[in-house]
Scaffold this active site. Structure first.
Site, short mmCIF file in Angstrom:
data_model
loop_
_atom_site.label_atom_id
_atom_site.label_comp_id
_atom_site.label_asym_id
_atom_site.label_seq_id
_atom_site.Cartn_x
_atom_site.Cartn_y
_atom_site.Cartn_z
N ASP A 171 61.89 14.34 41.26
CA ASP A 171 61.76 16.01 41.50
C ASP A 171 61.99 15.42 43.02
O ASP A 171 61.80 15.98 43.43
CB ASP A 171 60.46 16.66 41.74
N SER A 228 68.17 31.03 50.55
CA SER A 228 68.42 29.30 51.33
C SER A 228 69.72 29.18 51.59
O SER A 228 70.43 27.77 51.53
CB SER A 228 68.15 29.04 49.92
N TYR A 276 67.37 33.83 47.64
CA TYR A 276 68.50 32.57 47.52
C TYR A 276 69.03 33.12 47.79
O TYR A 276 69.89 31.50 48.33
CB TYR A 276 68.67 33.29 46.36
N SER A 296 77.04 29.03 47.45
CA SER A 296 76.96 29.60 47.07
C SER A 296 78.22 30.93 47.49
O SER A 296 77.79 30.71 49.43
CB SER A 296 75.87 30.21 46.19
N1 LIG Z 1 75.74 29.86 38.60
C1 LIG Z 1 75.87 30.03 38.89
O1 LIG Z 1 76.28 31.04 38.79
C2 LIG Z 1 76.31 29.42 40.27
C3 LIG Z 1 76.40 29.82 41.42
C4 LIG Z 1 76.55 29.28 42.53
C5 LIG Z 1 75.84 29.14 42.55
N2 LIG Z 1 75.16 27.77 41.82
C6 LIG Z 1 74.75 27.46 42.32
O2 LIG Z 1 74.82 25.45 41.82
C7 LIG Z 1 73.48 24.53 41.50
C8 LIG Z 1 73.16 23.75 40.21
O3 LIG Z 1 73.25 25.49 39.40
P1 LIG Z 1 73.32 25.41 38.16
O4 LIG Z 1 74.20 26.70 37.99
O5 LIG Z 1 74.45 24.46 37.20
O6 LIG Z 1 72.34 25.81 36.84
P2 LIG Z 1 71.11 25.11 36.59
O7 LIG Z 1 72.16 24.46 35.33
O8 LIG Z 1 70.02 25.79 36.08
O9 LIG Z 1 71.39 23.09 36.84
C9 LIG Z 1 70.01 23.24 38.18
C10 LIG Z 1 69.56 22.00 37.77
O10 LIG Z 1 69.16 21.71 39.22
C11 LIG Z 1 68.11 21.08 38.72
N3 LIG Z 1 66.81 21.10 39.32
C12 LIG Z 1 65.83 22.23 39.55
N4 LIG Z 1 64.95 22.47 40.35
C13 LIG Z 1 65.14 20.56 40.51
C14 LIG Z 1 64.17 19.74 41.54
N5 LIG Z 1 62.85 20.62 42.15
N6 LIG Z 1 64.14 18.34 41.42
C15 LIG Z 1 65.17 18.42 40.57
N7 LIG Z 1 65.91 18.74 40.46
C16 LIG Z 1 66.13 20.39 40.01
C17 LIG Z 1 67.78 21.24 37.35
O11 LIG Z 1 67.43 20.80 36.74
P3 LIG Z 1 65.69 19.78 36.27
O12 LIG Z 1 65.10 21.32 35.64
O13 LIG Z 1 66.16 19.07 35.19
O14 LIG Z 1 65.06 19.31 37.21
C18 LIG Z 1 69.78 21.55 36.72
O15 LIG Z 1 69.74 20.33 36.43
C19 LIG Z 1 72.52 24.86 41.56
O16 LIG Z 1 72.61 24.89 43.56
C20 LIG Z 1 73.46 26.27 42.18
O17 LIG Z 1 73.07 27.98 43.47
C21 LIG Z 1 75.27 28.50 40.46
#
Ligand SMILES: NC(=O)c1ccc[n+]([C@@H]2O[C@H](COP(=O)([O-])OP(=O)(O)OC[C@H]3O[C@@H](n4cnc5c(N)ncnc54)[C@H](OP(=O)(O)O)[C@@H]3O)[C@@H](O)[C@H]2O)c1
Length: 261
Positions: free
Chosen positions: A65, A160, A157, A144
């Site tokens: 974590d 952050s 969000y 983002s």
């Molecule tokens: N999807 C979008 O539309 C979007 C757009 C802009 C930016 N982003 C950014 O892209 C990044 C990845 O997001 P995603 O879209 O790939 O979403 P996702 O599929 O929900 O992936 C999020 C990842 O973060 C990990 N995580 C969350 N809390 C954690 C913790 N306390 N310790 C360690 N790992 C943790 C999760 O793994 P575990 O649950 O296994 O820990 C998962 O691997 C994020 O920073 C998000 O803000 C996403």
């Protein structure tokens, strides 16, 4: 084409799904060494196996974590024991909530800042000595489009990700002198499980699933940005358009956002 990633040592947080997982797969094709960090041990173990079959020089699952100081220390200890330095640190772990500010709570605000901002700051600080021993080292922060423009139902969000962008800009100037680059990735909506992982989602949230870019496309552009040493990329054109419109005419974007508030 920029730097070669062959045998490059890369740590990715949030590697168990979505953008982090896609990035790990893309980097494996470049014969990199990968340290995969997230909480979901099973997903990381399966991914590591797949990456080793598909070209990674090595792929190690590391269940942790990132908000936990002991876990971050364990990551640093692992690096000291197994890698003589770190070339790329990708701070990608992140989460959100879709809730009106007046109806959400302090616990959610703190949780989101802990994962999206403080974990990235504290892990980077902890790993700086290892990055100093890396080759053409780079910190890659996944922010983002919402690090540029605040939108309703996303106040925690946005805060952050604005913080992550400001911090990235500030350390870029400092770390450059030490030979460590900083790249900011600012994706718009990406087709991952991010929206299933929301801490809460109010029914009244106006943000429904919309046209999204694939995580693979974000990963490809991120790898190119690392190779070319880019300062920031906006992987999808809709997001880039919002950033430009907001720069040129913020009051117009305010008026549009009022409809969703
Ligand atoms: N999807 C979008 O539309 C979007 C757009 C802009 C930016 N982003 C950014 O892209 C990044 C990845 O997001 P995603 O879209 O790939 O979403 P996702 O599929 O929900 O992936 C999020 C990842 O973060 C990990 N995580 C969350 N809390 C954690 C913790 N306390 N310790 C360690 N790992 C943790 C999760 O793994 P575990 O649950 O296994 O820990 C998962 O691997 C994020 O920073 C998000 O803000 C996403």
């Amino acid at each position: 084409m920029g730097r070669s990633l062959h045998e490059c040592r890369v740590l990715i947080t949030g590697a168990s799904s979505g953008i982090g997982q896609a990035l790990a797969k893309e980097l494996a094709r470049h014969n990199t060494h990968l340290l995969l960090v997230a909480r979901n041990e099973t997903a990381l173990a399966e991914l590591a196996e797949e990456l080793t079959r598909n070209g990674a020089a090595s792929a190690v699952p590391f269940a942790a974590d990132v908000t936990d100081a002991q876990s971050r220390k364990a990551i640093a200890d692992w690096l000291d024991e197994h890698w003589d330095g770190l070339d790329v640190l990708v701070n990608n772990a992140g989460l959100s909530t879709h809730a009106r500010f007046s109806e959400s709570d302090n616990a959610a605000s703190r949780n989101i800042m802990e994962v999206n901002f403080f974990a990235a700051v504290e892990l980077t600080r902890q790993l700086l000595p290892r990055l100093r021993h890396g080759n053409s080292s780079r910190v890659v922060n996944v922010a983002s489009i919402l690090s540029h423009r605040g939108i309703p139902f996303n106040s925690d969000y946005c805060a952050s990700k604005f913080a992550l962008r400001g911090w990235s800009e500030a350390i870029r100037a400092e770390l450059e002198k030490e030979g460590i680059g900083v790249t900011l990735i600012s994706p718009g909506t990406t087709d991952t499980d991010f929206f299933e992982h929301l801490l809460t989602r109010q029914e009244s949230s106006p943000w429904k699933k919309q046209t999204a870019i694939s995580p693979e496309a974000v990963a490809r552009q991120t790898v190119r940005a690392i190779q070319k040493g880019r300062r920031e990329i906006y992987p999808n054109w809709r997001g880039r358009l919002l950033v430009w419109l907001n720069r040129l005419c913020p009051s117009l974007v305010d008026r549009i956002m009022r409809r969703y508030g």
